[in-house]
Structure formats: C-alpha cells, structure tokens
Design a protein around this motif. Structure first.
Motif, short mmCIF file in Angstrom:
data_model
loop_
_atom_site.label_atom_id
_atom_site.label_comp_id
_atom_site.label_asym_id
_atom_site.label_seq_id
_atom_site.Cartn_x
_atom_site.Cartn_y
_atom_site.Cartn_z
N LEU A 168 50.36 34.44 34.44
CA LEU A 168 49.35 35.45 34.15
C LEU A 168 48.09 34.81 33.59
O LEU A 168 46.96 35.14 34.01
CB LEU A 168 49.91 36.46 33.14
CG LEU A 168 49.06 37.70 32.87
CD1 LEU A 168 48.86 38.52 34.14
CD2 LEU A 168 49.71 38.55 31.78
N VAL A 169 48.26 33.88 32.67
CA VAL A 169 47.10 33.16 32.10
C VAL A 169 46.41 32.33 33.18
O VAL A 169 45.17 32.25 33.22
CB VAL A 169 47.54 32.27 30.92
CG1 VAL A 169 46.39 31.36 30.48
CG2 VAL A 169 48.01 33.12 29.75
N LEU A 170 47.18 31.74 34.08
CA LEU A 170 46.60 30.97 35.18
C LEU A 170 45.65 31.84 35.99
O LEU A 170 44.54 31.41 36.34
CB LEU A 170 47.72 30.42 36.07
CG LEU A 170 47.30 29.75 37.38
CD1 LEU A 170 46.49 28.50 37.10
CD2 LEU A 170 48.52 29.42 38.23
N LEU A 171 46.05 33.06 36.28
CA LEU A 171 45.19 33.97 37.04
C LEU A 171 43.95 34.36 36.23
O LEU A 171 42.87 34.53 36.79
CB LEU A 171 45.98 35.22 37.42
CG LEU A 171 47.07 35.03 38.48
CD1 LEU A 171 47.88 36.31 38.64
CD2 LEU A 171 46.47 34.61 39.81
N GLN A 172 44.12 34.48 34.92
CA GLN A 172 43.00 34.89 34.07
C GLN A 172 41.95 33.79 33.93
O GLN A 172 40.75 34.06 33.89
CB GLN A 172 43.52 35.32 32.71
CG GLN A 172 44.32 36.62 32.74
CD GLN A 172 45.00 36.92 31.42
OE1 GLN A 172 45.16 36.05 30.57
NE2 GLN A 172 45.41 38.17 31.24
N VAL A 173 42.39 32.53 33.82
CA VAL A 173 41.44 31.44 33.63
C VAL A 173 40.84 30.97 34.96
O VAL A 173 39.82 30.29 34.98
CB VAL A 173 42.08 30.24 32.90
CG1 VAL A 173 42.57 30.64 31.53
CG2 VAL A 173 43.21 29.62 33.71
N GLY A 174 41.48 31.36 36.06
CA GLY A 174 40.92 31.04 37.37
C GLY A 174 41.64 29.91 38.08
O GLY A 174 42.08 28.94 37.46
N CYS A 175 41.77 30.05 39.40
CA CYS A 175 42.39 29.01 40.23
C CYS A 175 41.94 29.24 41.67
O CYS A 175 41.25 30.22 41.97
CB CYS A 175 43.92 29.07 40.12
SG CYS A 175 44.63 30.70 40.47
N GLY A 176 42.32 28.35 42.56
CA GLY A 176 41.94 28.48 43.96
C GLY A 176 42.55 29.71 44.60
O GLY A 176 43.54 30.26 44.12
N GLU A 177 41.96 30.15 45.72
CA GLU A 177 42.40 31.37 46.38
C GLU A 177 43.86 31.30 46.81
O GLU A 177 44.62 32.26 46.63
CB GLU A 177 41.50 31.65 47.59
CG GLU A 177 41.79 32.98 48.27
CD GLU A 177 41.61 34.18 47.34
OE1 GLU A 177 42.36 35.16 47.50
OE2 GLU A 177 40.73 34.12 46.46
#
Length: 238
Positions: free
Chosen positions: A194-203
């Motif tokens: 969930l945090v990974l999605l919040q801080v941003g990552c590749g599509e």
C-alpha cells in the motif's frame, strides 16, 4: 583490454575463452578467480552478444552457483549474479541448467544478505528463474521465499522492489493463493505494498501491486503485521 570494444567482446565470447575463464575460476587463487569472473561479466553485459551453448562451456553454471552458495568476496558474488542474469536472459537451456543445480535455493539464501546492490542483482536472477514452472515450484516450496520477498519491498532500490512484487504475484498464481496471501500478510505485505503505491512506482509495478492487494484483502482480519522501519524517510513521488 578494458574497456572492451566490439571486436574484443566478439573474441572473448568464443567458447574456448569461456572455457579458459572457467578453468581460472576453478583453479586460480582469489585474484585470478576475481579477474576471470569480472572478465566474463564485462563480456556478458553486452546484450547483443551471443553466448556459447551449455555443452560448450561445461562447469560454468556449477561454478557460478557455487560462488553464490559459498561467497568468497562481494565482488565475485555480484559478478556471478550478473553473469547468471545474462545467461538466463539469453536462452532456455542456460536457465534450465541453473534450475537443475538448485539455483533458486542458492539465490534465496543469498537474499538474506542486507547489501542492497547484491539483493537487487539476486532478485533479478530469481525473477528470471521463476518465469519457469520448475523455478516457481521450487520457490513456492521454500519457507524463505515469501518472508524474504516481502522484507525486500521498499528496502531495496525500485527495480528490486518491482521484482519482489512480481514474484509474489507469480507465487499466488502458481499454487494456493490463500496460503500465499496469508503468509504475506503475516509478515506485513499489505501495508508495504500500500505504501509502495502511495509513494509511487512504475506503471507495470503499480498494476501488479494492485493485483497483490486485491489478492490479500479478503484475508486481512487479524493477520496484518507491520515493520515500521520500512516506512521511515519515504516521500510521495510527484
């Protein structure tokens, strides 16, 4: 000869040269082993280069796995992982040879090392191995796999995190999705993804992370665990 030009790479990719490097890695002292594996790493780093067949470079795969199982020096371990990744990316026969030698278990044990640069290389190799049925089956049956993959999320560079998420999703599709989800939840996967999605990552990573969250969501009650250290100093990407 470094840096290698195209002509040097072509000559060094001959089977006879690979066999010489194998001999040095088997029989040389530390300095000779290191120079031999560094040479192979440089040759293999050229994605356009073709590699000898498994039959033409006997013992290379065994030595590389041995260097992972019984580390001599970080430089040798990292270079071995780089060569393994190049060979795995080049053909099925190299990958299947590594799988028969128990490379999945060796890589999982290497991932216990906290060195982030080593972990990213190890995850890249594990990602290649688990693209095959034999590889994902071995990873699925190993008790280290899920805890280690979850632990590496957000603790390694973005590419390593992407590999971890992708392998976890493969595991869920290979076997009992509920078992994978439950084990992942118990070691804090839901909050980390969930945090990974919040801080941003590749599509591509975002898509896989979202699927992983959906897989875990039905089994969350009473199972979640969070390691707060993984969320320190994180910033949302713009």
């Amino acid at each position: 000869m470094f840096p290698l030009d195209s002509e040097a790479r072509q000559h060094l990719s001959w089977p006879a040269v690979f066999r010489c490097m194998v001999w040095f890695m088997k029989n040389g002292d530390f300095s000779v082993k290191r120079n031999a594996i560094l040479t192979l790493k440089e040759v293999c780093n050229d994605g356009s280069q073709s590699f000898p067949s498994v039959a033409e470079i006997e013992d290379l795969h065994e030595i590389l796995v041995e260097f992972i199982k019984h580390p001599i020096h970080p430089t040798i371990t990292k270079s071995s992982l780089s060569v393994m990744f190049s060979l795995i990316s080049s053909s099925d026969e190299h990958t299947k040879r590594f799988l028969r030698l128990g490379a999945v278990t060796a890589i999982l044990e290497a991932l216990v090392d906290p060195d982030n640069s080593l972990c990213t290389k190890a995850l890249s190799v594990l990602h290649g191995l688990t693209d095959y049925e034999e590889g994902i089956a071995e990873a699925y049956s190993n008790a280290l796999t899920i805890p280690l993959l979850v632990k590496k999320i957000l603790r390694v560079p973005e590419l390593g995190t992407s590999y971890s998420v992708s392998i976890l999703l493969r595991l869920s599709r290979h076997g009992d999705g509920k078992r994978v989800a439950t084990e992942a939840l118990q070691v804090g996967a839901f909050q980390k993804v969930l945090v990974l999605l919040q801080v941003g990552c590749g599509e591509e990573t975002r898509e896989k992370a979202t699927k992983l969250l959906k897989l875990m969501n039905p089994y969350r009650d009473g199972l979640e665990c969070t390691e707060s250290i993984d969320f320190k100093n994180l910033k949302r990407s713009l």
